[in-house]
Enzyme design. Structure first.
Site, PDB file in Angstrom:
ATOM      1  CB  CYS A   1       5.363   4.565   7.333  1.00 31.78           C
ATOM      2  SG  CYS A   1       3.653   4.052   7.542  1.00 31.78           S
TER       3      CYS A   1
ATOM      4  CD  GLU B   1      -0.864   6.955   9.988  1.00 32.11           C
ATOM      5  OE1 GLU B   1      -1.326   7.665  10.873  1.00 32.11           O
ATOM      6  OE2 GLU B   1      -0.065   6.029  10.188  1.00 32.11           O
TER       7      GLU B   1
ATOM      8  CE  LYS C   1       5.021   0.879   2.372  1.00 31.20           C
ATOM      9  NZ  LYS C   1       3.760   1.505   2.543  1.00 31.20           N
TER      10      LYS C   1
ATOM     11  CD  GLU D   1       0.235   0.937   3.215  1.00 28.78           C
ATOM     12  OE1 GLU D   1      -0.127   2.046   2.800  1.00 28.78           O
ATOM     13  OE2 GLU D   1       1.063   0.781   4.126  1.00 28.78           O
TER      14      GLU D   1
HETATM   15  C1  UGA Z   1       4.238   7.322   4.277  1.00 28.55           C
HETATM   16  C2  UGA Z   1       4.302   7.387   2.739  1.00 28.55           C
HETATM   17  O1  UGA Z   1       4.216   8.745   2.314  1.00 28.55           O
HETATM   18  C3  UGA Z   1       3.158   6.567   2.121  1.00 28.55           C
HETATM   19  O2  UGA Z   1       3.276   6.574   0.706  1.00 28.55           O
HETATM   20  C4  UGA Z   1       3.246   5.134   2.644  1.00 28.55           C
HETATM   21  O3  UGA Z   1       2.194   4.321   2.135  1.00 28.55           O
HETATM   22  C5  UGA Z   1       3.146   5.154   4.172  1.00 28.55           C
HETATM   23  O4  UGA Z   1       4.246   5.944   4.688  1.00 28.55           O
HETATM   24  C6  UGA Z   1       3.248   3.735   4.670  1.00 28.55           C
HETATM   25  O5  UGA Z   1       4.291   3.118   4.536  1.00 28.55           O
HETATM   26  O6  UGA Z   1       2.221   3.182   5.111  1.00 28.55           O
HETATM   27  P1  UGA Z   1       2.820   8.576   6.174  1.00 28.55           P
HETATM   28  O7  UGA Z   1       3.706   7.879   7.149  1.00 28.55           O
HETATM   29  O8  UGA Z   1       1.345   8.559   6.391  1.00 28.55           O
HETATM   30  O9  UGA Z   1       3.039   7.973   4.688  1.00 28.55           O
HETATM   31  O10 UGA Z   1       3.246  10.097   6.160  1.00 28.55           O
HETATM   32  P2  UGA Z   1       4.000  11.115   5.178  1.00 28.55           P
HETATM   33  O11 UGA Z   1       3.029  12.056   4.609  1.00 28.55           O
HETATM   34  O12 UGA Z   1       4.855  10.399   4.230  1.00 28.55           O
HETATM   35  O13 UGA Z   1       4.904  11.933   6.231  1.00 28.55           O
HETATM   36  C7  UGA Z   1       5.870  11.272   7.027  1.00 28.55           C
HETATM   37  C8  UGA Z   1       6.588  12.242   7.928  1.00 28.55           C
HETATM   38  O14 UGA Z   1       7.439  13.099   7.168  1.00 28.55           O
HETATM   39  C9  UGA Z   1       5.697  13.183   8.736  1.00 28.55           C
HETATM   40  O15 UGA Z   1       6.209  13.263  10.056  1.00 28.55           O
HETATM   41  C10 UGA Z   1       5.829  14.522   8.037  1.00 28.55           C
HETATM   42  O16 UGA Z   1       5.639  15.616   8.919  1.00 28.55           O
HETATM   43  C11 UGA Z   1       7.260  14.454   7.553  1.00 28.55           C
HETATM   44  N1  UGA Z   1       7.535  15.289   6.366  1.00 28.55           N
HETATM   45  C12 UGA Z   1       6.879  15.066   5.193  1.00 28.55           C
HETATM   46  C13 UGA Z   1       8.505  16.273   6.445  1.00 28.55           C
HETATM   47  O17 UGA Z   1       9.150  16.486   7.504  1.00 28.55           O
HETATM   48  N2  UGA Z   1       8.793  17.016   5.332  1.00 28.55           N
HETATM   49  C14 UGA Z   1       8.145  16.811   4.163  1.00 28.55           C
HETATM   50  O18 UGA Z   1       8.463  17.529   3.184  1.00 28.55           O
HETATM   51  C15 UGA Z   1       7.166  15.822   4.086  1.00 28.55           C
END
Ligand code: UGA
Length: 449
Positions: free
Chosen positions: A279, A156, A223, A152
Site C-alpha cells: 500500500c 493487514e 484514500k 477501504e
Molecule cells: C495501510 C494503512 O495503514 C491502511 O489504513 C490502508 O487501508 C492500507 O495501507 C491500504 O491502503 O490498503 P498496511 O499497509 O496494512 O495499511 O500497513 P500499516 O500498518 O499501515 O504499516 C505499513 C508499514 O509501515 C509497515 O511496513 C510498518 O512496519 C511500517 N510502520 C508503521 C513503521 O515503520 N512505523 C510506524 O510507526 C508504523
C-alpha cells in the site's frame, strides 16, 4: 442484500467475508481459478487474523459463494464491489488495466442496471473513467451503470477488526439512490448488528464509524491523502531518529512526548527500517504521479519516499559498523513479512535486507511466524527455520526486520547461548538497549544511544 465482489485478493477476501458475516448474500469471483477452487474447498489463501472464523460462519450460514464465472457473479447482484489489484507501473503510475478489464466484463455481462463500487485503491478521477468505460463497453448502451467510490482503510493483520469497527466509512457518490444503497449495505456495521469476531461479548463503545458522503473524486483522494500522510509521518520519525543518533538524544523519548499532543497523535511515529507492503510504497508513488499530472509538485511526499528508501542504507551502515566484514558471516534475519501479523512480503524491507546480505556474501538464516512459504521461492539460497532459536544457532549477528511480538518477547539470554556472537542490529527498536547490554549484547537500533 445481494452483493458481488470481483477480485479475491486481500481486500476482496476481507470485504466479501465481512459483508457476508454482516448478513448480506455475497458472490465472489476472481480470474485465478486455483484461488476460487481453494476458497470453495474452505481454505483461506492468506493469513489474516479472524478471517478464517468469519468465512466459516458465512459459509455455514450460506451467505457466501465463489465462482470463476465472472458473468454469473455479475448477474447475481445489483451492487458490484471492484476489489482488483492496481499495481505500480515503472513510472510509479497505478496500472489500472485490471479495473478496465472488469469494467468491460461488467458492461458485457450485465442484464440490468448496477451500482459499481470502486474499493480498489485508485487515483483520483478513476471513477469518471470507469463511468465512461462502462458506458462505452455496454453493447447497446441500454443498461445504466452508477459508479461509487468506497475506499477501504483496512490494515493487514487487523483488517477484520478494522472492517467491523471503522473510524469512518467513506462513500463517494453521484446520486441519492446510491447513498441509500450503500448506507443499507453498511447498516449492520453502523448499528453494530453483527457477530463480532474480535471482541468476546460486547464490543467496546465508541467503535462504530462515521458514514461520510462525498463526491467520487474526494473519496478517491481521501484514500491517497490518508495513506500518504501516514507514510510521511513514519519518514518524519525516521529523520528524527537519525538526528537523535547524531546528538545523543533518544527517539523513543522524543516521539513519545510528541505523540501526547493530540494534534500530532502517538501512532505511526515508530522509527526503524521504514514502511513496506503493497500500500504505502505504491500509493505514495501513485500520488506523486497524479499530483504531477495535474501540475502540483508534491515535494514533501518525494522526500518521504526518498527517506524511506534510504532506511536500508542506514541499516547497512550499522550492520557494517558492527560486523566489519559481511562476506562469509552467518546472519539471522528475524522477520520477513512487511509488518507483524501478516504473511505478506510484498515490498517488505526484510527482503531488501536479505538481497543485500546475499549480495555481500553472507550466509543467511531466516525466520518468520507466517511468511516463510511466501519467501522461499524468491530466495532459495536462504536457510529457513520456524523456530527463531534454531535460526539463531551459530550466527555472528541477529538482524530484527519485522515487529512480530515473538521477537519482542524473545528470551535473549537463551538466544545468546546459541549465537556464536552476541550481536543484535534491531531494525524495529523492539529490544531494550540497557537490558541487551546487561545480557552482554553488542546492540544497535535506530535513534537510541
Ligand atoms: C495501510 C494503512 O495503514 C491502511 O489504513 C490502508 O487501508 C492500507 O495501507 C491500504 O491502503 O490498503 P498496511 O499497509 O496494512 O495499511 O500497513 P500499516 O500498518 O499501515 O504499516 C505499513 C508499514 O509501515 C509497515 O511496513 C510498518 O512496519 C511500517 N510502520 C508503521 C513503521 O515503520 N512505523 C510506524 O510507526 C508504523
Amino acid at each position: 442484500m445481494r452483493l458481488t465482489v470481483i477480485g479475491c485478493g486481500y481486500v476482496g477476501l476481507v470485504t466479501g467475508a465481512c459483508l457476508a458475516a454482516a448478513g448480506h448474500e455475497v458472490f465472489c469471483t476472481d480470474i485465478e481459478e486455483d484461488r476460487i477452487n481453494l476458497l470453495k474447498a474452505g481454505k483461506v489463501p492468506i493469513y489474516e487474523e479472524h478471517l478464517d472464523e468469519v468465512l466459516q460462519r458465512a459459509v455455514q450460514e450460506k451467505k457466501i459463494n465463489y465462482t470463476s464465472d465472472a458473468g454469473e457473479a455479475i448477474r447475481f447482484a445489483e451492487v458490484i464491489f471492484i476489489c482488483v489489484g492496481t499495481p505500480p507501473k515503472k513510472t510509479g503510475e497505478a496500472d489500472l488495466s485490471a479495473i478496465d478489464n472488469v469494467a468491460r466484463k461488467i458492461a458485457m455481462e450485465a442484464r440490468e442496471p448496477k451500482l459499481v463500487v470502486e474499493k480498489s485503491t485508485v487515483p483520483a478521477l478513476t471513477g469518471a473513467q470507469l463511468q465512461k468505460a462502462l458506458a462505452a463497453y455496454s453493447p447497446d448502451g441500454a443498461i445504466k451503470f452508477q459508479v461509487a467510490s468506497n475506499p477501504e482503510f483496512l490494515r493487514e493483520g487487523t483488517a477484520v477488526g478494522d472492517f467491523f469497527h471503522p473510524d469512518r466509512i467513506v462513500v463517494g457518490v453521484e446520486d441519492e439512490k446510491s447513498v441509500g444503497t450503500l448506507r443499507e449495505i453498511y447498516r449492520p456495521i453502523l448499528e453494530k448488528k453483527f457477530h463480532c469476531p474480535v471482541h468476546a461479548g460486547k464490543c467496546p463503545s465508541g467503535t462504530s464509524g462515521e458514514f461520510l458522503v462525498t463526491t467520487i473524486s474526494s473519496a478517491e483522494l481521501i484514500k491517497h491523502a490518508s495513506n500518504s500522510f501516514l507514510a510521511l509521518k513514519i519518514s518524519y520519525a525516521n529523520v528524527i531518529a537519525d538526528i537523535c543518533e547524531r546528538i545523543g538524544a533518544d527517539v523513543e523519548e522524543v516521539t513519545h512526548a510528541m505523540g501526547l499532543d493530540p494534534r500530532i497523535g502517538a501512532q505511526f511515529l515508530q522509527a526503524g527500517l521504514g514502511f513496506g507492503g503493497f500500500c504505502f510504497p505504491k500509493d505514495i508513488q501513485a500520488f506523486i504521479h497524479l499530483s504531477a499530472t495535474v501540475g502540483v509538485e508534491f515535494d514533501i511526499l518525494k522526500a518521504a519516499e526518498r527517506v524511506n528508501k534510504q532506511r536500508i542504507d542506514r541499516f547497512f551502515e550499522k550492520v557494517r559498523k558492527a560486523l566489519w566484514v559481511i562476506r562469509g558471516k552467518r546472519v539471522a534475519v528475524l522477520g520477513l513479512a512487511f509488518k507483524a501479523n501478516t504473511d505478506d512480503v510484498r515490498f517488505a524491507p526484510a527482503l531488501d535486507v536479505i538481497q543485500r546480505l546475499l549480495g555481500e556474501g553472507a550466509l543467511v538464516r531466516a525466520t518468520d511466524p507466517q511468511a516463510i512459504s511466501r519467501t522461499k521461492n524468491a530466495y532459495p539460497n536462504v536457510s529457513y527455520f520456524e523456530d527463531p532459536y534454531e535460526a539463531l544457532q551459530g550466527v555472528d549477528a541477529a538482524l530484527v526486520c519485522t515487529e512480530w511480538a515473538v521477537f519482542r518477547n524473545l528470551d535473549w539470554e537463551k538466544a545468546g547461548r546459541v549465537m556464536s556472537r552476541r550481536l543484535v542490529i534491531d531494525g524495529r527498536n523492539l529490544c531494550n538497549p540497557k537490558k541487551m547490554q546487561t545480557l552482554g549484547f553488542d546492540y544497535y537500533s535506530f535513534g537510541r544511544s
